[in-house]
Design a protein around this motif. Sequence first.
Motif, short mmCIF file in Angstrom:
data_model
loop_
_atom_site.label_atom_id
_atom_site.label_comp_id
_atom_site.label_asym_id
_atom_site.label_seq_id
_atom_site.Cartn_x
_atom_site.Cartn_y
_atom_site.Cartn_z
N LYS A 1 -63.03 79.68 26.81
CA LYS A 1 -64.14 78.83 26.38
C LYS A 1 -63.89 78.25 24.99
O LYS A 1 -64.08 77.05 24.76
CB LYS A 1 -65.43 79.66 26.39
CG LYS A 1 -66.68 78.91 25.94
CD LYS A 1 -67.90 79.81 26.06
CE LYS A 1 -69.15 79.09 25.54
NZ LYS A 1 -69.10 78.84 24.10
N PHE A 2 -63.45 79.09 24.06
CA PHE A 2 -63.19 78.62 22.70
C PHE A 2 -62.03 77.63 22.67
O PHE A 2 -62.05 76.66 21.88
CB PHE A 2 -62.90 79.80 21.77
CG PHE A 2 -64.13 80.60 21.42
CD1 PHE A 2 -65.36 80.00 21.30
CD2 PHE A 2 -64.03 81.98 21.21
CE1 PHE A 2 -66.49 80.74 20.98
CE2 PHE A 2 -65.15 82.72 20.87
CZ PHE A 2 -66.40 82.10 20.78
N LYS B 1 -62.04 80.94 16.24
CA LYS B 1 -62.70 81.95 17.06
C LYS B 1 -61.78 82.44 18.18
O LYS B 1 -61.78 83.63 18.54
CB LYS B 1 -64.01 81.40 17.65
CG LYS B 1 -65.10 81.22 16.61
CD LYS B 1 -66.41 80.80 17.28
CE LYS B 1 -67.53 80.71 16.24
NZ LYS B 1 -68.83 80.32 16.86
N ALA B 2 -61.01 81.52 18.73
CA ALA B 2 -60.06 81.90 19.79
C ALA B 2 -59.04 82.90 19.25
O ALA B 2 -58.65 83.85 19.94
CB ALA B 2 -59.37 80.66 20.34
N SER B 3 -58.60 82.68 18.02
CA SER B 3 -57.63 83.59 17.40
C SER B 3 -58.24 84.98 17.19
O SER B 3 -57.56 86.00 17.39
CB SER B 3 -57.16 83.01 16.06
OG SER B 3 -56.25 83.87 15.44
N ILE C 1 -60.95 87.37 27.84
CA ILE C 1 -60.10 86.26 28.30
C ILE C 1 -60.96 85.05 28.65
O ILE C 1 -60.61 83.90 28.31
CB ILE C 1 -59.26 86.70 29.52
CG1 ILE C 1 -58.17 87.68 29.08
CG2 ILE C 1 -58.63 85.50 30.21
CD1 ILE C 1 -57.39 88.30 30.22
N ARG C 2 -62.08 85.27 29.28
CA ARG C 2 -62.99 84.17 29.61
C ARG C 2 -63.57 83.54 28.34
O ARG C 2 -63.73 82.32 28.26
CB ARG C 2 -64.11 84.67 30.52
CG ARG C 2 -63.63 85.13 31.89
CD ARG C 2 -64.82 85.53 32.76
NE ARG C 2 -65.66 84.37 33.02
CZ ARG C 2 -65.71 83.73 34.17
NH1 ARG C 2 -64.93 84.11 35.17
NH2 ARG C 2 -66.52 82.71 34.35
N ILE C 3 -63.90 84.38 27.35
CA ILE C 3 -64.40 83.86 26.08
C ILE C 3 -63.31 83.07 25.35
O ILE C 3 -63.58 82.00 24.77
CB ILE C 3 -64.91 85.02 25.20
CG1 ILE C 3 -66.13 85.68 25.84
CG2 ILE C 3 -65.25 84.53 23.79
CD1 ILE C 3 -66.57 86.96 25.15
#
Length: 244
Positions: A191-192, A200-202, A186-188
Amino acid sequence: MFGKVYDIFVKVAIAVLIVLFFWWLLVGAYSKDAIGTVSDWISSLSTFLTLIVAYKAYKAAPNWLNQKLDESALTQATQIISRDLYQYRKIIEAPYNEINNFVMLKDLADENEDVAPYLYEFMQKFRRFDDIIHQISEQKSKIEGDFVALHKMGWALEDNAYDKYKNLNKSTSKLQSNYSSIYSLIRIYDKFMEEDNHLKASNVKSKIYKLCDMNYELFNKFDECFQLFFHHSKHIPLYFGGKR
């Protein structure tokens, strides 16, 4: 053995006192020196009898201490199994419930329905579980430490109970690892999204979905291990193999 010796000594002491009493009456009733001698004998015998009583109390002390240790161990064992483990389960269950609610909403959504609002709400709530995830580790360490303390007092878990406890720890570690991974992802994801890197978020979002889907199976395994250990015996002392 000591009791028999003590009884013999008391009888001998009484006989000596009777002899000295008649000796004092017949020989030295009016002699101050004789009276002093008899008094010295009586004082010495009284002192020795006092030492005998003190020694018997000293010999009985280990039994009293062992009884107190057993009472203390039973109290601690009861607190661990009847109170601490239930509190431990409540801590572990909180993140599971939140994940499970999200999975249900996600799975019930139509193919054309956007699940993003559900994901957003879930992530908002799950960010607050950081402290709870740490509490799981702390409580796990505390319970393990308490069982070690009981072991040192002579109360070691009997083999079957110990195996069930090890399985409980393994299932807890896997579930906690899943919680930690979801939290980190979730933190990553955040960030994206801040970087507008939607690709990348997907990808991260897909991993979150996968871990959330695993949550139900992992929690069921934990709950099964918990129930097996908790219902190992209706009597707390039977969890333990006694003094070894």
